[in-house]
Design a protein around this motif. Structure first.
Motif, short mmCIF file in Angstrom:
data_model
loop_
_atom_site.label_atom_id
_atom_site.label_comp_id
_atom_site.label_asym_id
_atom_site.label_seq_id
_atom_site.Cartn_x
_atom_site.Cartn_y
_atom_site.Cartn_z
N ASN A 14 1.06 -1.19 -0.22
CA ASN A 14 -0.03 0.33 0.42
C ASN A 14 0.85 1.52 -0.02
O ASN A 14 -0.23 1.89 -0.87
CB ASN A 14 -1.08 -0.31 1.00
N ASN A 15 2.12 1.35 0.87
CA ASN A 15 2.62 2.57 0.68
C ASN A 15 3.62 2.48 -0.79
O ASN A 15 3.77 3.05 -1.40
CB ASN A 15 3.85 2.30 1.94
N GLN A 16 3.54 1.69 -0.78
CA GLN A 16 4.89 1.63 -2.05
C GLN A 16 3.82 2.11 -3.64
O GLN A 16 3.68 2.79 -4.23
CB GLN A 16 4.96 0.31 -2.38
N ILE A 17 2.60 2.06 -3.09
CA ILE A 17 1.28 2.26 -4.03
C ILE A 17 1.17 4.04 -4.12
O ILE A 17 1.37 4.31 -4.83
CB ILE A 17 0.07 1.57 -4.39
N ASN A 18 1.75 4.52 -2.52
CA ASN A 18 1.19 5.53 -2.30
C ASN A 18 2.93 6.92 -2.62
O ASN A 18 2.54 7.35 -3.67
CB ASN A 18 1.22 6.18 -0.94
N LEU A 19 3.62 5.70 -3.11
CA LEU A 19 5.62 6.58 -3.71
C LEU A 19 5.42 6.37 -5.31
O LEU A 19 6.03 7.38 -5.55
CB LEU A 19 5.76 5.64 -3.21
N TYR A 20 4.91 5.32 -5.91
CA TYR A 20 4.23 5.57 -7.14
C TYR A 20 3.56 6.09 -8.02
O TYR A 20 4.28 6.74 -9.00
CB TYR A 20 3.68 3.67 -7.34
N LEU A 21 2.11 6.35 -7.49
CA LEU A 21 1.31 7.76 -7.14
C LEU A 21 2.99 9.12 -7.07
O LEU A 21 2.39 10.39 -7.91
CB LEU A 21 0.83 7.91 -6.44
N LEU A 22 3.48 9.12 -6.27
CA LEU A 22 3.97 10.72 -6.24
C LEU A 22 5.03 10.92 -6.96
O LEU A 22 5.65 11.79 -7.53
CB LEU A 22 4.63 10.85 -4.31
N ASN A 23 5.67 9.60 -7.39
CA ASN A 23 6.50 9.55 -8.20
C ASN A 23 6.48 9.75 -9.32
O ASN A 23 7.14 10.38 -10.66
CB ASN A 23 7.38 8.15 -8.04
N GLY A 24 4.71 9.64 -9.91
CA GLY A 24 4.66 10.21 -10.80
C GLY A 24 3.91 11.36 -11.56
O GLY A 24 3.23 11.83 -12.63
N ILE A 25 3.82 12.52 -10.20
CA ILE A 25 3.29 13.23 -10.44
C ILE A 25 4.28 14.21 -10.30
O ILE A 25 6.05 15.21 -9.44
CB ILE A 25 3.05 13.58 -9.41
N GLU A 26 4.67 15.89 -11.33
CA GLU A 26 5.41 16.39 -11.65
C GLU A 26 5.62 17.43 -10.29
O GLU A 26 4.40 18.25 -9.72
CB GLU A 26 5.36 17.37 -12.88
N GLN A 27 6.85 17.68 -9.68
CA GLN A 27 6.66 18.73 -8.56
C GLN A 27 6.04 20.09 -9.25
O GLN A 27 5.34 20.89 -7.98
CB GLN A 27 8.24 19.40 -8.53
N ALA A 28 5.89 20.71 -9.75
CA ALA A 28 5.36 21.65 -10.77
C ALA A 28 3.44 21.41 -10.22
O ALA A 28 3.14 22.72 -10.26
CB ALA A 28 5.54 22.30 -11.81
N HIS A 29 3.23 20.30 -10.37
CA HIS A 29 1.68 20.15 -9.97
C HIS A 29 1.24 19.61 -8.37
O HIS A 29 0.28 19.31 -7.77
CB HIS A 29 1.43 19.13 -10.77
N MET A 30 1.84 19.57 -7.16
CA MET A 30 1.73 19.56 -5.96
C MET A 30 1.21 20.83 -5.40
O MET A 30 0.62 20.41 -4.66
CB MET A 30 3.09 19.00 -5.22
#
Length: 161
Positions: A14-30
């Motif tokens: 579950n935590n890896q899924i969270n990080l997988y999503l986070l890693n796919g988001i550009e910093q500018a879109h946070m």
């Protein structure tokens, strides 16, 4: 692998899924939001992390010195990743103890329900994050979105850590 190992692995996936999503988001879109009153993407991740901390404080306060609280407005992905790794590790210890004692302090009815509750909570916020990105016209690519459901792939990623 015994049942408790599978339970802890499920939590870590579950935590890896969270990080997988986070890693796919550009910093500018946070800072994207679904509405003018909604949480930013960064604040959604912060909320997930801080709810973990709320449960740790309630159930296993001695683990609080190993975690990082994310303040509102935190958007730096490196800080969020570090916080998620630390809180996931502490939660795994709490969950393990909960299954050994058949109790998560402050939660009823039992540790299995707690695991379901906390994963459902985090999945809900992953959906909120995706909605924020979609409404800001920054939708993650389809491969990443489908990858959120590839729990077997995330388990093999854990072995690399």
């Amino acid at each position: 692998m015994n049942g408790l190992d599978e339970i802890k692995e499920t939590w870590h996936i579950n935590n890896q899924i969270n990080l997988y999503l986070l890693n796919g988001i550009e910093q500018a879109h946070m800072n994207d939001t679904a509405s003018s009153k909604g949480r930013t993407v960064g604040d959604q991740f912060g909320h997930i992390n801080n709810v973990r901390l709320m449960w740790l404080k309630e159930s296993e306060p001695e683990l609080m010195d190993t975690v990082i609280r994310l303040e509102k407005g935190t958007t730096d992905k490196k800080i969020i990743i570090e916080a998620f790794k630390k809180s996931a590790h502490a939660m795994a210890k709490m969950i393990e103890k909960g299954f050994q004692t058949n109790r998560i302090k402050g939660f009823k009815p039992h540790p299995t329900a707690f695991l379901g509750y906390i994963i459902a909570h985090e999945a809900h916020h992953r959906g909120q994050i995706i909605l924020s990105l979609k409404q800001s016209d920054h939708m993650p690519d389809k491969k990443r979105l489908f990858g959120l459901w590839e729990w077997g792939s995330r388990a093999s990623e854990m072995e690399k850590e």
